[in-house]
Design a protein around this motif. Sequence first.
Motif, mmCIF file in Angstrom:
data_model
loop_
_atom_site.group_PDB
_atom_site.id
_atom_site.type_symbol
_atom_site.label_atom_id
_atom_site.label_comp_id
_atom_site.label_asym_id
_atom_site.label_seq_id
_atom_site.Cartn_x
_atom_site.Cartn_y
_atom_site.Cartn_z
ATOM 1 N N GLU A 259 -29.153 9.047 -20.354
ATOM 2 C CA GLU A 259 -28.228 9.847 -19.818
ATOM 3 C C GLU A 259 -26.895 9.032 -19.137
ATOM 4 O OE1 GLU A 259 -27.149 12.558 -21.349
ATOM 5 O OE2 GLU A 259 -28.870 13.393 -22.380
ATOM 6 N N GLY A 260 -26.581 7.859 -19.473
ATOM 7 C CA GLY A 260 -25.714 7.226 -18.694
ATOM 8 C C GLY A 260 -26.012 6.436 -17.364
ATOM 9 N N LYS A 261 -27.217 6.635 -17.005
ATOM 10 C CA LYS A 261 -27.794 5.510 -16.012
ATOM 11 C C LYS A 261 -28.687 4.444 -16.544
ATOM 12 C CE LYS A 261 -27.931 8.149 -11.614
ATOM 13 N NZ LYS A 261 -26.920 9.479 -11.762
ATOM 14 N N SER A 262 -28.769 3.608 -16.041
ATOM 15 C CA SER A 262 -29.604 2.169 -16.208
ATOM 16 C C SER A 262 -30.677 1.952 -15.229
ATOM 17 C CB SER A 262 -28.795 1.040 -16.905
ATOM 18 O OG SER A 262 -27.744 1.270 -17.817
ATOM 19 N N TYR A 263 -31.884 2.121 -15.773
ATOM 20 C CA TYR A 263 -32.885 1.817 -14.732
ATOM 21 C C TYR A 263 -33.585 0.424 -14.798
ATOM 22 C CZ TYR A 263 -32.151 6.864 -13.790
ATOM 23 O OH TYR A 263 -31.634 8.002 -13.540
ATOM 24 N N HIS A 264 -33.610 -0.223 -13.784
ATOM 25 C CA HIS A 264 -34.040 -1.604 -13.980
ATOM 26 C C HIS A 264 -35.551 -1.622 -13.131
ATOM 27 C CE1 HIS A 264 -29.730 -2.198 -14.436
ATOM 28 N NE2 HIS A 264 -29.614 -1.706 -13.320
ATOM 29 N N LEU A 265 -36.631 -1.726 -14.061
ATOM 30 C CA LEU A 265 -37.721 -1.461 -13.693
ATOM 31 C C LEU A 265 -38.713 -2.383 -13.045
ATOM 32 C CD1 LEU A 265 -38.713 0.746 -16.661
ATOM 33 C CD2 LEU A 265 -37.641 1.570 -14.671
ATOM 34 N N ILE B 30 -41.980 4.781 -12.332
ATOM 35 C CA ILE B 30 -42.363 5.956 -13.228
ATOM 36 C C ILE B 30 -41.061 6.673 -13.681
ATOM 37 C CG2 ILE B 30 -43.378 8.260 -13.600
ATOM 38 C CD1 ILE B 30 -45.544 7.381 -11.713
ATOM 39 N N LEU B 31 -40.758 6.665 -14.938
ATOM 40 C CA LEU B 31 -39.441 7.606 -15.610
ATOM 41 C C LEU B 31 -39.926 8.793 -16.015
ATOM 42 C CD1 LEU B 31 -37.618 4.710 -17.213
ATOM 43 C CD2 LEU B 31 -36.858 5.522 -15.336
ATOM 44 N N LEU B 32 -39.122 9.822 -15.520
ATOM 45 C CA LEU B 32 -39.116 11.342 -16.117
ATOM 46 C C LEU B 32 -38.309 11.349 -17.205
ATOM 47 C CD1 LEU B 32 -39.764 13.079 -12.842
ATOM 48 C CD2 LEU B 32 -41.713 12.224 -14.270
ATOM 49 N N VAL B 33 -38.311 11.536 -18.308
ATOM 50 C CA VAL B 33 -37.373 11.840 -19.420
ATOM 51 C C VAL B 33 -37.603 13.214 -20.061
ATOM 52 C CG1 VAL B 33 -36.508 10.923 -21.662
ATOM 53 C CG2 VAL B 33 -37.610 9.401 -20.271
ATOM 54 N N ASN B 34 -36.554 14.001 -19.734
ATOM 55 C CA ASN B 34 -36.654 15.397 -19.929
ATOM 56 C C ASN B 34 -36.494 15.667 -21.385
ATOM 57 O OD1 ASN B 34 -34.120 14.833 -18.266
ATOM 58 N ND2 ASN B 34 -33.593 16.620 -19.532
ATOM 59 N N GLN B 35 -36.901 16.916 -21.742
ATOM 60 C CA GLN B 35 -36.520 17.159 -23.295
ATOM 61 C C GLN B 35 -35.121 17.140 -23.710
ATOM 62 O OE1 GLN B 35 -36.728 21.456 -23.748
ATOM 63 N NE2 GLN B 35 -37.764 21.225 -25.925
ATOM 64 N N TYR B 36 -34.684 16.400 -24.775
ATOM 65 C CA TYR B 36 -33.323 16.328 -25.233
ATOM 66 C C TYR B 36 -32.721 15.317 -24.560
ATOM 67 C CZ TYR B 36 -34.606 20.812 -27.866
ATOM 68 O OH TYR B 36 -35.338 21.842 -28.489
ATOM 69 N N ALA B 37 -33.079 14.575 -23.487
ATOM 70 C CA ALA B 37 -32.474 13.629 -23.000
ATOM 71 C C ALA B 37 -32.062 12.480 -23.727
ATOM 72 C CB ALA B 37 -33.098 13.290 -21.596
ATOM 73 N N ILE B 38 -31.024 11.857 -24.079
ATOM 74 C CA ILE B 38 -30.684 10.817 -24.927
ATOM 75 C C ILE B 38 -30.970 9.406 -24.087
ATOM 76 C CG2 ILE B 38 -28.979 9.836 -26.313
ATOM 77 C CD1 ILE B 38 -29.516 12.763 -26.979
ATOM 78 N N HIS B 39 -31.785 8.722 -24.929
ATOM 79 C CA HIS B 39 -32.326 7.562 -24.006
ATOM 80 C C HIS B 39 -32.973 6.346 -24.963
ATOM 81 C CE1 HIS B 39 -36.089 9.645 -25.251
ATOM 82 N NE2 HIS B 39 -36.543 8.783 -24.904
ATOM 83 N N LYS B 40 -32.748 5.281 -24.321
ATOM 84 C CA LYS B 40 -33.401 4.023 -25.079
ATOM 85 C C LYS B 40 -33.908 3.059 -24.371
ATOM 86 C CE LYS B 40 -29.555 1.032 -25.945
ATOM 87 N NZ LYS B 40 -29.053 0.016 -26.899
#
Length: 275
Positions: A54-60, A65-75
Motif C-alpha cells: 500500500e505505497g510503502k516499501s519495507y527493506h527487510l 515480521i510484516l503484517l499484511v492485512n486482508q485486501y492490502a495490495i502488496h508484492k
Amino acid sequence: MKHSLEQMEKTGYLEQEFRLFHIKDKNEREFQYHYHDFHKVIVFLSGKATYHIEGKSYHLNPWDILLVNQYAIHKPEIDPSAPYERFILWVRSDIADSELTACFQKARDRSFNLIRLNSQIQERLKDILYELENSLDSQAFASPLLCKALFSQFMVYVNRIFLEKQYILDQKSYSYDSQVENLLRYINRHLDADLSIETLAQKYFLSKYHMMRKFKEETGYTMHNYIVSKRLLLARSLISQGTPVIKAAQQSGFGDYTTFVRAYKKQFGTAPSKS
C-alpha cells in the motif's frame, strides 16, 4: 508496467483458521501486486527482499515480521542472487479468537506493517514458530490442540509487540512518498465519498497529472483502478456480512448500480447477488 483492474488479483484460498508455510527458493520470478481474502504474517529469514505494501516499501532484515492485512495490495521484490527464505502464516479474518487479528486492523490504521524485534523477543518467537512447524507435521497425541495453542501464543506476542509499539522503529527500514501516503490513507478511509481525480487534486493542492503520475509510480496502479478495486472489495465484504447488495454498492461509493454490477463481475467473475 501497467496494471489493469483484472491484474489486481486475489491469490490463495484459506478454509482453516490458519496455515503455516516455510519456503526457501532462489529464482528470478517477478511477483505481481495482489491481495488476499485473509490476513498474512510474513517472517523474513534470509535473502535480499523489499516488500511493497500500500505505497510503502519495507527493506527487510532477517527475522523482520510484516503484517499484511486482508485486501492490502502488496508484492515482494526479490534479488535472485541469494536464496529467499521465509515463514508465511495465513490467518482467517473471521477466526473465533477475534482479538488475535487486532494487529492487522492497527497496521491498516497506522499505514505501517513492519515489526523489527530485539534479540530477546526474536528468540522467543523463533522457538514458537519452529515448534509450531514441527507440531503441524506431528502425529503425536493431541497435536492439533498443541498447534492451535502455539498459533494463539505466537499471535498474542505479535499483537502485544505491535499494539504496544515494542518493536524497533528504524527510519531506514522503509521508504515512501508522503503525498501518496496521504492520498492512500484518505482514499481507504473515505471510499463512500467523492474520490474523483479533480476532487483529490484540489484537496491536496496538487496538479492532477502530477498526482496521478506519482500515484502510479509508488503503487503500480492508476488511481482510477485502485479506487474502483478497493470499493469493490469493500462491497464484497459488506455483502458477505449480510448487507443488501444495493446498499453495499451505495456504502462503497458506487452511485450507479449498473456500473457497480458490471465492475463486480469483471473483478470477481460472478454477480454480487451470488457472492
